[in-house]
Design a protein around this motif. Structure first.
Motif: not given
Lengths: 107, 107
Positions: A91-93, B6-17, B19-21, B94-98
DNA sequence: TAGTAATATTGCAATATTACGATATAATGT
DNA sequence: ACATTATATCGTAATATTGCAATATTACTA
């Protein structure tokens, strides 16, 4: 998704979108993060950790699993989910290749 | 999204989601790909290229734009969209770091 | 200023996703 | 066999997304 016209896109584009969709909900990001943090995981853990009902977690796990990002083994009663490293790397790739091409071509 | 929590998640997780969206719909992937391929783009091009109605394209462009992935300049009547390289690189980072963290920790 | 072309906005119908209670299934322990 | 525990599935309500026709807006041109 609303009135969908997915059939018109190239397989590559559909694949990117499908992968991204897995990560497009914070619950799934949180689940993947938690499982990888723990190396191994029991679903009931997730219910406490994520704060969603057990069927909802199960549903999200199914989405992640169908994308090939999980390995599940039964150990006794509890199902031990692990991250499928190969799947996640794949997925990452795919995503990073898309990003690479896009950023290299853009103005 | 359905009944959302959505309110229960950390800012980092929400940001990833979030972007992915952006990348979770093939039309948006196709739009981003096309714009970056062309280096510059006119919306009317996209209508022909993607095969969706003009309002739909405009809507998708808005989603991409709000994620900080576009730069838009008016050149005459047509709006010239460019990929915001910094924004795209930020998303990629952000994504690749995750992914990096997840794959390094998983079994 | 009226006409034209490109894009944005609005309103709404169709569809997809999300969440969860109820229930089923499966494995274990007594 | 029966109770218990963990997970999956079903059914359904609530919400979000997608797509487009109609319309508005904006910039250019004659």
């Amino acid at each position: 998704m609303g009135a969908s016209k997915v059939e018109f896109y190239s397989p590559e584009i559909i694949e990117i979108a499908n992968i991204a969709k897995v990560f497009s909900h914070p619950a799934r990001v949180a689940i993947i993060k938690h499982i990888s943090d723990q190396n191994t995981c029991i679903c009931n853990d997730l219910v406490d950790e994520i704060g969603l009902a057990q069927p909802t977690i199960s549903q999200h796990l199914d989405v992640i699993n169908k994308a090939g990002l999980l390995k599940g083994d039964y150990k006794g009663i509890s199902k031990c989910y692990c991250i499928n490293k190969k799947g996640l790397q794949n997925a990452q790739a795919l995503l990073s290749q898309f990003f690479q091409t896009a950023t290299s071509k853009c103005c």
